[in-house]
Motif scaffolding. Structure first.
Motif, short mmCIF file in Angstrom:
data_model
loop_
_atom_site.label_atom_id
_atom_site.label_comp_id
_atom_site.label_asym_id
_atom_site.label_seq_id
_atom_site.Cartn_x
_atom_site.Cartn_y
_atom_site.Cartn_z
N CYS A 170 0.87 -1.18 0.00
CA CYS A 170 0.00 0.00 0.00
C CYS A 170 0.90 1.22 0.00
CB CYS A 170 -0.93 0.00 1.22
SG CYS A 170 -0.08 0.17 2.80
N PHE A 171 0.28 2.41 -0.17
CA PHE A 171 1.09 3.62 -0.26
C PHE A 171 1.80 3.92 1.05
CE2 PHE A 171 -1.82 4.65 -3.85
CZ PHE A 171 -0.84 4.73 -4.82
N TRP A 172 1.21 3.54 2.18
CA TRP A 172 1.86 3.78 3.46
C TRP A 172 3.14 2.96 3.58
CZ3 TRP A 172 0.77 1.03 8.57
CH2 TRP A 172 1.45 1.64 9.61
N TRP A 173 3.05 1.67 3.25
CA TRP A 173 4.23 0.82 3.28
C TRP A 173 5.26 1.32 2.28
CZ3 TRP A 173 4.87 -4.58 5.15
CH2 TRP A 173 4.00 -4.86 6.21
N ARG A 174 4.78 1.73 1.12
CA ARG A 174 5.69 2.24 0.09
C ARG A 174 6.48 3.44 0.60
NH1 ARG A 174 6.27 2.85 -5.52
NH2 ARG A 174 6.63 4.98 -6.20
N ASP A 175 5.78 4.39 1.23
CA ASP A 175 6.45 5.58 1.74
C ASP A 175 7.47 5.23 2.82
OD1 ASP A 175 5.01 7.15 0.03
OD2 ASP A 175 3.49 7.72 1.51
N GLN A 176 7.10 4.28 3.69
CA GLN A 176 8.03 3.88 4.75
C GLN A 176 9.28 3.22 4.17
OE1 GLN A 176 7.82 4.47 8.13
NE2 GLN A 176 6.19 5.83 7.43
N ALA A 177 9.07 2.35 3.17
CA ALA A 177 10.20 1.63 2.57
C ALA A 177 11.12 2.59 1.82
CB ALA A 177 9.69 0.54 1.63
N LEU A 178 10.53 3.54 1.09
CA LEU A 178 11.33 4.46 0.30
C LEU A 178 12.08 5.47 1.15
CD1 LEU A 178 8.99 5.27 -2.74
CD2 LEU A 178 10.79 3.56 -2.57
N SER A 179 11.52 5.80 2.31
CA SER A 179 12.12 6.85 3.13
C SER A 179 13.18 6.31 4.10
CB SER A 179 11.04 7.58 3.94
OG SER A 179 10.37 6.68 4.81
N HIS A 180 13.28 4.98 4.22
CA HIS A 180 14.26 4.39 5.15
C HIS A 180 15.50 4.02 4.36
CE1 HIS A 180 15.25 2.87 9.08
NE2 HIS A 180 15.60 1.70 8.58
N SER A 181 16.54 4.82 4.48
CA SER A 181 17.74 4.67 3.65
C SER A 181 18.44 3.33 3.85
CB SER A 181 18.72 5.81 3.95
OG SER A 181 18.14 7.06 3.64
N ALA A 182 18.34 2.74 5.04
CA ALA A 182 19.06 1.50 5.31
C ALA A 182 18.57 0.36 4.42
CB ALA A 182 18.89 1.10 6.78
N PHE A 183 17.30 0.41 3.96
CA PHE A 183 16.78 -0.65 3.09
C PHE A 183 17.41 -0.60 1.71
CE2 PHE A 183 12.58 -0.32 5.62
CZ PHE A 183 13.11 -1.11 6.62
N TRP A 184 18.05 0.50 1.36
CA TRP A 184 18.62 0.69 0.01
C TRP A 184 20.14 0.79 0.06
CZ3 TRP A 184 14.67 0.17 -3.32
CH2 TRP A 184 13.39 0.40 -2.80
N SER A 185 20.73 0.49 1.19
CA SER A 185 22.18 0.68 1.36
C SER A 185 22.98 -0.59 1.13
CB SER A 185 22.46 1.21 2.77
OG SER A 185 22.05 0.27 3.75
N HIS A 186 22.33 -1.66 0.66
CA HIS A 186 23.00 -2.93 0.38
C HIS A 186 22.90 -3.17 -1.13
CE1 HIS A 186 23.63 -7.39 1.72
NE2 HIS A 186 24.27 -7.11 0.60
#
Length: 492
Positions: A170-186
């Motif tokens: 959902c858009f809420w999960w999407r926003d949380q995932a995109l805004s948390h830099s650690a999820f994209w640092s690997h």
């Protein structure tokens, strides 16, 4: 409710099923990846009598309700007041009643889909604080062995990444995932010259993912370049982006078909500030013999490594890893007079894994004896000709010995091979006895060829190794089997 229970509830109520409605990560451009499959769009304009000419009024009503609830679910448009929640509970009760009284299978299926969406909107997980949701997403990724975001050359038109499906919930999960830099640092990039180069769209998408890692979050980087040819320009651009963020690297795995490829990837001057966070480094390459003139540009920068894995290390280059921070060292082949100098420049080393040793001469008369603080040692049983000269291991408590492949159990062992392995084990035992250590755990592993039997010569070799070994009797094992049980099985 604990994190584990919440994670289970995620899988039951929110996480997408096999027919998940997916939404692209990128906000512009037609990008081909696992994260850009367009969602199935179901809206009221599409629900006309021409599309559903045989629908009953009840089924048509539930089709329209499904469209409304589906949109609310994707936008996390949950009831935000007691009155709204009571109204939704009343609707759920009515839906349950209709489901119990309806006898048409097609209508029952539609009612069930509506009921699932209604109950989902009341799920407690939708009301969690952002920081708690972030912890749950992190737990879900760990449970699914999240290996970051990356590009594999045999899938040139897409990226992989366990975070992508979580952005489709959902858009809420999407926003949380995109805004948390650690999820994209690997980030992982694997390129083989036998495969096609990545498309422009994939390059743009991976670039966006790297940028989402922010500017300060520590990074994990995995780079694998296979083949003798120089990588194409687009791969070099990937590398340039990652090397530009070297000051954020915390863990790095670098694997090359040829060590000479690093000259193009790390064109910078050595500086102790280049890799200030790098604590874990794997540097692997296919070449067996090295040109002594080739230097490791990362090690030359003297990062504060705690763990290091190298394919090959020469005694003349041990100064580049000299550090009191280094705790774990794995070396494929060590070239030198003995291990004394290596252990001397790494006085706080606790674990050493050595696969092979290449002797280049005898120790100097002025060789300084090394009393190592090593606690754990893993070594092949065919390392001979002096790696332990001038070395004592007084603090050693853990030992793993991996015997080499010595042939088939039903074939006689070559005499020269048997003598070399026996000499290696004798030399290792002598240094242990000389060191005055007491081993708490010793485990000896054979070749996989012996899974259904052991050569007689090898059995005798193992028994002799454990005789007078300075180790606690209850801590001696062969292939994870207590020594006494192993003897009873093979010495009948």
């Amino acid at each position: 409710m604990g994190i584990r229970a919440l994670v289970k509830q995620v899988k039951r109520t929110i996480l997408p099923s096999k027919r998940t409605h997916k939404q692209p990560l990128a906000t512009s451009g037609a990008i081909t990846s696992e994260a850009n499959v367009p969602p199935h769009r179901l809206d009221s304009k599409g629900l006309t009598s021409s599309h559903y000419p045989t629908y009953s009024p009840l089924e048509s009503a539930y089709q329209a309700l499904y469209t409304e609830l589906f949109a609310k679910s994707r936008h996390n448009d949950i009831p935000d007041s007691p009155v709204a929640r009571d109204r939704l509970r009343a609707q759920i009760a009515q839906t349950l009643s209709d489901l119990q009284t309806c006898s048409e299978n097609t209508i029952r299926s539609q009612i069930s889909r509506v009921l699932k969406l209604q109950e989902s909107l009341l799920a407690p997980i939708r009301t969690l604080p952002s920081d708690v949701l972030t912890e749950i997403i992190q737990s879900v990724l760990e449970l699914n062995n999240f290996d970051g975001i990356g590009y594999l050359s045999w899938h040139a038109t897409k990226l992989f990444g366990g975070i992508f499906p979580l952005t489709w919930v959902c858009f809420w999960w999407r926003d949380q995932a995109l805004s948390h830099s650690a999820f994209w640092s690997h980030t992982t990039v694997h390129y083989d010259s036998l495969h096609a180069v990545p498309t422009t769209e994939v390059f743009a998408f991976l670039t966006e993912c790297i940028l989402r890692s922010g500017v300060s979050v520590p990074m994990t980087v995995k780079i694998s370049l296979r083949g003798d040819e120089s990588p194409p320009a687009v791969i070099t651009m990937f590398m340039t982006m990652l090397v530009a963020r070297a000051h954020r690297w915390r863990q790095a795995e670098l694997r090359f078909g040829s060590l000479k490829l690093i000259d193009n990837l790390f064109p910078f001057e050595s500086s102790p500030t280049k890799f200030p966070l790098l604590a874990d480094l794997t540097f692997d390459y296919d070449e067996v013999e090295l040109d002594s003139s080739l230097q490791n540009p990362i090690l030359e920068c003297r990062p504060p490594l705690q763990r290091l894995k190298l394919t090959q290390l020469s005694e003349s280059h041990t100064d580049v890893i000299a550090s009191r921070n280094l705790k774990v060292l794995e070396v494929g082949c060590y070239i030198g007079v003995s291990l004394a100098r290596l252990l001397h420049v790494c006085p706080c080393l606790e674990f050493l894994d050595l696969s092979s040793f290449k002797s280049i001469g005898n120790p100097d008369a002025n060789q300084i004896p090394c009393h190592s603080s090593l606690l754990s040692l893993e070594i092949h049983g065919d390392i001979v000709n002096g790696p332990w000269k001038c070395v004592t291991l007084p603090k050693l408590t853990q030992l793993r010995v991996r015997l080499p492949k010595l042939g088939h159990p039903e074939e006689p062992l070559e005499e020269a091979v048997e003598l070399d392995v026996q000499a290696s084990l004798n030399e290792l035992k002598e240094v242990l006895k000389r060191s005055g250590c007491t081993l708490q755990h010793v485990n000896l592993f054979p070749s996989s060829y012996w899974s259904f039997g052991w050569p007689i010569a090898v059995v005798a070799m193992v028994v002799k190794f454990f005789e007078e070994l300075p180790a606690e009797a209850e801590g001696c094992f062969v292939i994870d089997m207590p020594l006494q049980e192993w003897k009873e099985q093979y010495l009948e």
